[in-house]
Design an enzyme around this catalytic site. Sequence first.
Site, PDB file in Angstrom:
ATOM      1  N   LYS A  81      21.389  41.925  12.316  1.00  0.00           N
ATOM      2  CA  LYS A  81      22.139  43.083  12.810  1.00  0.00           C
ATOM      3  C   LYS A  81      23.305  42.548  13.623  1.00  0.00           C
ATOM      4  O   LYS A  81      23.346  41.359  13.951  1.00  0.00           O
ATOM      5  CB  LYS A  81      21.261  44.021  13.648  1.00  0.00           C
ATOM      6  CG  LYS A  81      20.444  43.329  14.714  1.00  0.00           C
ATOM      7  CD  LYS A  81      19.447  44.302  15.346  1.00  0.00           C
ATOM      8  CE  LYS A  81      18.221  44.492  14.464  1.00  0.00           C
ATOM      9  NZ  LYS A  81      17.993  45.873  14.086  1.00  0.00           N
ATOM     10  N   ARG A  82      24.249  43.397  13.933  1.00  0.00           N
ATOM     11  CA  ARG A  82      25.379  42.905  14.716  1.00  0.00           C
ATOM     12  C   ARG A  82      24.882  42.408  16.072  1.00  0.00           C
ATOM     13  O   ARG A  82      23.883  42.896  16.609  1.00  0.00           O
ATOM     14  CB  ARG A  82      26.447  43.984  14.879  1.00  0.00           C
ATOM     15  CG  ARG A  82      26.062  45.186  15.707  1.00  0.00           C
ATOM     16  CD  ARG A  82      27.178  46.225  15.716  1.00  0.00           C
ATOM     17  NE  ARG A  82      26.755  47.473  16.336  1.00  0.00           N
ATOM     18  CZ  ARG A  82      26.906  47.751  17.626  1.00  0.00           C
ATOM     19  NH1 ARG A  82      27.479  46.867  18.428  1.00  0.00           N
ATOM     20  NH2 ARG A  82      26.507  48.903  18.131  1.00  0.00           N
ATOM     21  N   LYS A 135      20.543  44.957  21.447  1.00  0.00           N
ATOM     22  CA  LYS A 135      19.687  44.653  20.296  1.00  0.00           C
ATOM     23  C   LYS A 135      18.788  43.451  20.567  1.00  0.00           C
ATOM     24  O   LYS A 135      17.849  43.181  19.830  1.00  0.00           O
ATOM     25  CB  LYS A 135      20.543  44.429  19.057  1.00  0.00           C
ATOM     26  CG  LYS A 135      21.260  45.712  18.604  1.00  0.00           C
ATOM     27  CD  LYS A 135      22.142  45.482  17.394  1.00  0.00           C
ATOM     28  CE  LYS A 135      22.910  46.730  16.988  1.00  0.00           C
ATOM     29  NZ  LYS A 135      22.066  47.785  16.413  1.00  0.00           N
ATOM     30  N   THR A 175      18.705  51.385  10.532  1.00  0.00           N
ATOM     31  CA  THR A 175      18.360  51.539   9.107  1.00  0.00           C
ATOM     32  C   THR A 175      17.794  50.237   8.560  1.00  0.00           C
ATOM     33  O   THR A 175      17.061  50.251   7.578  1.00  0.00           O
ATOM     34  CB  THR A 175      19.580  51.957   8.267  1.00  0.00           C
ATOM     35  OG1 THR A 175      20.662  51.042   8.479  1.00  0.00           O
ATOM     36  CG2 THR A 175      20.017  53.362   8.616  1.00  0.00           C
ATOM     37  N   HIS A 231      26.052  58.472  17.260  1.00  0.00           N
ATOM     38  CA  HIS A 231      25.323  57.244  16.947  1.00  0.00           C
ATOM     39  C   HIS A 231      24.975  56.412  18.169  1.00  0.00           C
ATOM     40  O   HIS A 231      24.491  55.293  18.016  1.00  0.00           O
ATOM     41  CB  HIS A 231      26.151  56.377  15.991  1.00  0.00           C
ATOM     42  CG  HIS A 231      26.191  56.859  14.594  1.00  0.00           C
ATOM     43  ND1 HIS A 231      25.158  56.672  13.693  1.00  0.00           N
ATOM     44  CD2 HIS A 231      27.150  57.544  13.916  1.00  0.00           C
ATOM     45  CE1 HIS A 231      25.485  57.203  12.520  1.00  0.00           C
ATOM     46  NE2 HIS A 231      26.680  57.744  12.626  1.00  0.00           N
ATOM     47  N   LYS A 245      14.708  49.493   5.782  1.00  0.00           N
ATOM     48  CA  LYS A 245      14.831  48.624   4.607  1.00  0.00           C
ATOM     49  C   LYS A 245      13.736  47.571   4.583  1.00  0.00           C
ATOM     50  O   LYS A 245      13.151  47.282   3.531  1.00  0.00           O
ATOM     51  CB  LYS A 245      16.215  47.968   4.600  1.00  0.00           C
ATOM     52  CG  LYS A 245      17.358  48.937   4.432  1.00  0.00           C
ATOM     53  CD  LYS A 245      18.694  48.301   4.822  1.00  0.00           C
ATOM     54  CE  LYS A 245      19.788  49.349   4.946  1.00  0.00           C
ATOM     55  NZ  LYS A 245      20.994  48.843   5.624  1.00  0.00           N
TER      56      LYS A 245
END
Length: 810
Positions: A548-549, A554, A656, A363, A660
């Site tokens: 998201k975390r 990110k 993901t 991952h 969504k």
Amino acid sequence: MDDFSITDFASARTAGADALRKRIEHHLVFSFGKDRNAAQLTDWRLALSRAIRDEVVVPWFETTRRVYRQDGKRVYYLSLEFLIGRLLHDATVNLGLEDKARAAMESIGIDYDRVVLDEPDAALGNGGLGRLAACFMDSMASIGLPAYGYGIRYDHGLFRQGFDHGWQTEEAEDWLAQSHVFEFERAEAAIPVGYGGEVVPGSGDSARWNPAETVIAAAYDTPIPGWQGKWVNTLRLWAAQPTRAFELSAFNRGEHVAAATPAILARTISRVLYPDDSTPQGRELRLRQEYFFTAASLRDILRRFEKQYGDLSLLPHKVAIQLNDTHPAIAGPELIRLLVDERGLSFDAAYDIASGCLNYTNHTLMPEALERWSYDLMRHVLPRHIGLIERIDERHASDCAAKGRTISADVRAIDHGEVRMGNLAFIMARRVNGVSALHTELVKQTVFGELNDLHPDRVVNETNGVTPRRWLYSCNPPLRTLLLDTIGDRWISDLEALEAVAPYADDAAFRERFAAAKRDNKRRLSDFIARRSGVAIDPDAMFDVQIKRLHEYKRQLLNILETVALYNEMKRNPAADWTPRVKMFGGKAAPGYQMAKLIIKLINDVAAVVNTDESLDGRLRIVFPANYNVSMAERLIPAANLSEQISTAGMEASGTGNMKFALNGALTIGTLDGANVEIAERVGPENIFIFGLNTGEVAALRGHYNPGEFIENSPRLREVLGQIETGAFSPDDPGRFHQLTDNLRHQDWFMLCADFDAYFDAQRRVDAAWKDPAAWVRSAILNTARSGWFSSDRTIRGYARDIWGADPSA
């Protein structure tokens, strides 16, 4: 329980809402001891949950019988996280009982929606890794694949997030304070798990491990029904318990705390998800956790296998074990240990069997995220396993030598005093998979380049997916109704059938209904935000969402920097036709991750200034509701207009959330990273906003990157950094964010400065697109219509075909 006693109990699935109501009232009284007149909302929720659980048991038992009759290969999915969220509504929907449950609760005088919202989220995960595992469990059941999920039954999960003057605070989750009615305790399946001690050589390859301490892994089973309840798999979670609950002799000596200490230490193993590993004690606890659930799961798998088969050589033909990331990578040496030390096989025979069963999902491309344990810690906690890992390295080197290949130290599982769990997982795996097309190619070229060269057929791609049952049918009732009215229900189990919606993108009446569904979701989210955060937001504004975390790669920081730049432009040109925009953030920072926590504080400090600036007339709002979880995502995603997927190219394995959002009719702004690449290919370049460096450009720039040059050439970025550094958003502490800005000026590993101007320009393209509502809604419809490929059903069929060699029944 025999067939008569099960099937003789009237099922609401065939008998109707009245039968379900009677079952609910029965459980209220006899399972929870509450009188109807005194029952509170939670009492009714528990009673309904127990009634729905009753409906799962019959297909659950029948699934088990079918699995034994079919005698095929079974899949075992090992994951440290299962972010399953609320279970009541999910099970009700999958069983086809939503309408009956609503009617039953209405006849009692209780609002069904209030009941399901009363359920706490199961605190069993953190982010995409755990939610993917939950989607996979749903899909494995929906396509009829014999499967078990294995994880840890955390008492408190990650943590409950709060904000104190904008700073993240962490409190223990208490989701188990109430009865978790969907699970069944399996006392007979308890398994001892050992740590430390000594190893005594035995005959041949075997040894006797005498652990210094032992804990009990207690099993709790949750049935996971697939769509329409035709197949039900099992999620088995392990809770750590002491071998002795209480030291009475110590208590009687007056040592009251010491009497309970062994029990407390044992239960610590399953207390929290991801204990802070910045201390030696935290690292040891995390290793103990990972071995705890992996060892218990493998013993359980072997016990189930040996109950049906006597020949261990059949194990690879009947058992496929999937390691979700490196957390269960100790499975290789542990399975070898069980076969060698407890069943008398030679090391080589055990190695061959184990490597025929195990598969590994990678991952991450960041080497620091591929777990490494110090040799001394591994030897201290798992003394038998360190010797087996050394043997695994020797066997792997020998196998490569037999093919005329030599290996470097970079591919060994043990090197420079470290046990490298990524290498160990790769070496022991039959198949290794990436989770997007781009990620898989980068896995082959970067973190596992030499191992891929040694084993060129081992790495395969299985692009992630999401379950349409939760992430469209269940969480987005307005859009669900529109789709059912327009194209029927085939898409629920075959998401690619959504392609039939594409022609309606040019139908003005359909666009109007699609837009109305989106606005309905936005209105409900606006009410939620007002209650949670006290910020009034306009449902007609663009909802721009990044959830998201919190992690630097990110790039939530890039988002808030651009937001400040937009704020500056709006202040300079107040009469301009600015697109009303609500910037929404959601996510948690790991307790020990100070940079991420500082980014959260910056977002909240900027929000405090922007949201109180009356000159903006409400055209820009920033909201960051605390304690982001699955249930919050189910509110945010259906309401989003714009999906922020802005990670540094080459660093997000897949994502993901991006799937969504697109599925629910949000347009993506993002880099060509992870599954964004495949989303762009499917929705079309005109229906997505791509910006910034690609993976090749990031790699080419890396060796000589100077963020100062990009700052100097960007007046907007230079202005924003100057404001932050001089305390424009932190007048009480002007130097509060110097760590962030110093990092950007002198290091900027995640290349925010390089991408800032491209991101700002892409956001202005978004503004321009928003000004044409018909064209925007058309693009949103096409995002929904063309997202069908991103179903976890498709992903799981790929795993079954390419990795597990298992046959679904549906």
